[in-house]
Design an enzyme around this catalytic site. Structure first.
Site, short mmCIF file in Angstrom:
data_model
loop_
_atom_site.label_atom_id
_atom_site.label_comp_id
_atom_site.label_asym_id
_atom_site.label_seq_id
_atom_site.Cartn_x
_atom_site.Cartn_y
_atom_site.Cartn_z
N TYR A 141 -23.42 48.12 -17.16
CA TYR A 141 -21.98 48.57 -17.39
C TYR A 141 -22.33 49.58 -18.54
O TYR A 141 -21.03 49.35 -18.77
CB TYR A 141 -21.56 46.60 -18.28
CG TYR A 141 -21.68 45.46 -17.46
CD1 TYR A 141 -21.28 46.07 -15.63
CD2 TYR A 141 -21.37 44.51 -17.58
CE1 TYR A 141 -21.49 45.14 -15.07
CE2 TYR A 141 -20.80 43.45 -16.76
CZ TYR A 141 -20.81 43.57 -15.51
OH TYR A 141 -20.75 42.87 -14.39
N LYS A 193 -34.18 41.15 -9.52
CA LYS A 193 -33.81 41.29 -8.47
C LYS A 193 -34.88 42.63 -8.58
O LYS A 193 -34.82 43.60 -7.60
CB LYS A 193 -32.43 42.64 -7.85
CG LYS A 193 -31.21 41.66 -7.78
CD LYS A 193 -31.51 40.46 -6.42
CE LYS A 193 -31.98 41.85 -4.46
NZ LYS A 193 -31.65 40.62 -3.48
N ASP A 225 -29.78 36.81 -6.42
CA ASP A 225 -29.21 35.79 -4.76
C ASP A 225 -29.84 35.05 -4.52
O ASP A 225 -28.70 33.52 -5.11
CB ASP A 225 -28.88 36.40 -3.60
CG ASP A 225 -30.92 37.27 -3.59
OD1 ASP A 225 -31.70 37.01 -4.81
OD2 ASP A 225 -31.05 38.00 -2.51
N ASP A 249 -23.65 37.93 -16.20
CA ASP A 249 -22.27 38.06 -15.82
C ASP A 249 -21.64 37.20 -14.22
O ASP A 249 -21.10 36.21 -14.39
CB ASP A 249 -21.02 39.27 -15.39
CG ASP A 249 -19.95 39.18 -15.18
OD1 ASP A 249 -19.14 38.45 -16.28
OD2 ASP A 249 -19.77 40.48 -15.33
N ASP A 253 -20.55 32.97 -14.47
CA ASP A 253 -19.10 32.25 -14.28
C ASP A 253 -19.35 31.23 -13.33
O ASP A 253 -18.76 29.89 -12.93
CB ASP A 253 -18.28 32.89 -13.78
CG ASP A 253 -17.51 34.29 -14.76
OD1 ASP A 253 -17.73 33.46 -16.00
OD2 ASP A 253 -16.13 34.61 -14.14
#
Ligand code: NAD
Length: 363
Positions: A141, A193, A225, A249, A253
């Protein structure tokens, strides 16, 4: 020295839920002689209206000197067309940056009495209690270079971002993850990852290194994942999850959605001196603002997190959490948690919770 709290109610239901938390804060301060130094200031759209800016220098200076900041919520349609730097949401980003709040702690839990409110089966979700620790100020980000360009040779546009983590950034967030796990069930799952990204491979190595300082915490790793899938299939396997900005993030959620109402979930953002900003996960909810129906529990539990992480009052945090649990057990429901008309209004919640505190004290 007295601990200080800066209260920033903000806009919409931010003001209503903050009022509930303040009622509890003032009463606890009085009852237990906490001698807290409490200040209240404008932020967001309300601050723009009063002072021409969503985040004034006075608020930034006060925030820097405070041990904890209680932040309601900001935003509303009346400010949606303002220039970017005047929009209420800039206040949040500004405070995170000014205070270097690099660690975002988001608990996700579901009291068994509210399990029916979740989209998942009761046996999968009842008594869920996990904590996501998300790195908040680094990663893809913020990485440079970034941009959208035109490739003149191939005559087509392209876009790119940089995912980068420095060793010290990984170390400090990993430490927060391990320390949080030590205070809970001593299990930390680091999400990355590492099968495809160098930055994740490096992340994993550094987290392993930090784990040597926390032999009492069981460290595991999961690919992002798979972690997303596991959060839905078997969320109760997790105690604390630590993750980069991007993966955190997304995972936080998912976890919030598991928990039924967004009106229940608190959060904390901390810097390296345990200074923290505490806020509900929800926004200013203009659709229900001023109707006295917002659920203030997320804000009350944010206050509890402030007691725990910034104000050195962990027992008070536990006591307040227990009162909230009992409030739900006794069947009290704000409008978001029930289909019938027999709900409790926002401005009645704090006094019920204080009544429950009386009951505990008299036990
Ligand atoms: P929101 O979280 O404000 O509302 C989403 C939905 O959840 C709405 O239907 C709302 O009524 C409901 N809801 C939220 N909190 C609730 C509570 N405590 N009790 C009962 N119901 C609740 O998100 P949104 O509608 O996407 O955004 C509204 C405004 O809030 C926008 O201006 C947005 O930019 C801002 N926002 C601010 C923050 C923040 O201040 N941290 C976070 C998210 C959104």
């Amino acid at each position: 020295m007295n601990k200080s709290i800066l209260v920033l109610p903000g806009d919409g239901i931010g003001q209503e839920v903050t009022e509930s938390a303040l009622t509890i804060l003032y009463e606890l301060d009085r009852r237990y002689n906490l001698n807290l130094d409490v200040s209240i200031m404008d932020v967001g759209g309300t601050s723009y209206e009063q002072h021409g800016s969503p985040l004034t220098d006075e608020v930034i200076n006060k925030a820097k000197k405070s041990d904890a900041i209680l932040f309601g919520a900001v935003g509303g349609p009346q400010w949606d067309n303002l220039p970017w730097n005047k929009r209420p949401e800039q206040a949040l980003l500004g405070l995170r940056k000014e205070l270097e709040l690099f660690a975002n702690l988001r608990p996700a839990f579901l009291f068994k009495e509210l399990a029916a409110a979740s989209t998942l089966k009761t046996e999968v979700i009842a008594d869920l209690d996990l904590l996501i620790v998300r790195e908040l100020t680094g990663g893809v980000y913020f990485g440079e270079p970034r941009g959208i360009e035109k490739d003149v040779v191939n005559n087509q546009g392209y876009a790119y971002n940089t995912m980068i983590y420095y060793e010290n950034e990984i170390k400090r967030i990993a430490k927060i993850g391990f320390e949080a796990a030590q205070k809970r069930n001593k299990k930390l799952c680091s999400v990355d990852k590492a099968n495809v990204l160098e930055v994740s491979k490096f992340w994993r190595e550094i987290v392993e290194e930090v784990s040597n300082d926390y032999p009492d915490v069981k460290l595991t790793h999961q690919l992002a994942d798979n972690a997303a899938m596991q959060l839905v299939i078997n969320p109760k396997q997790f105690d604390v999850i630590v993750s980069s900005n991007l993966f955190g993030d997304i995972l936080s959620d998912i976890a919030a959605t598991l928990s039924g109402s967004i009106g229940m979930l608190p959060s904390a953002s901390l810097n390296s001196s345990s200074q923290g900003m505490y806020e509900p996960c929800h926004g200013s909810a203009p659709d229900i603002a001023h109707l006295n129906v917002a659920n203030p529990i997320a804000m009350i539990l944010s206050l509890s997190m402030a007691f725990k992480y910034s104000l050195e009052l962990p027992q008070l945090a536990e006591q307040l959490d227990n009162c909230v649990r009992q409030f739900i057990s006794k069947g009290y429901r704000t409008k978001d948690l029930t289909d019938d008309d027999n709900f409790i209004y926002t401005n009645k919640v704090a006094s019920k919770i204080l009544d429950i505190l009386d009951e505990f004290e008299n036990d």
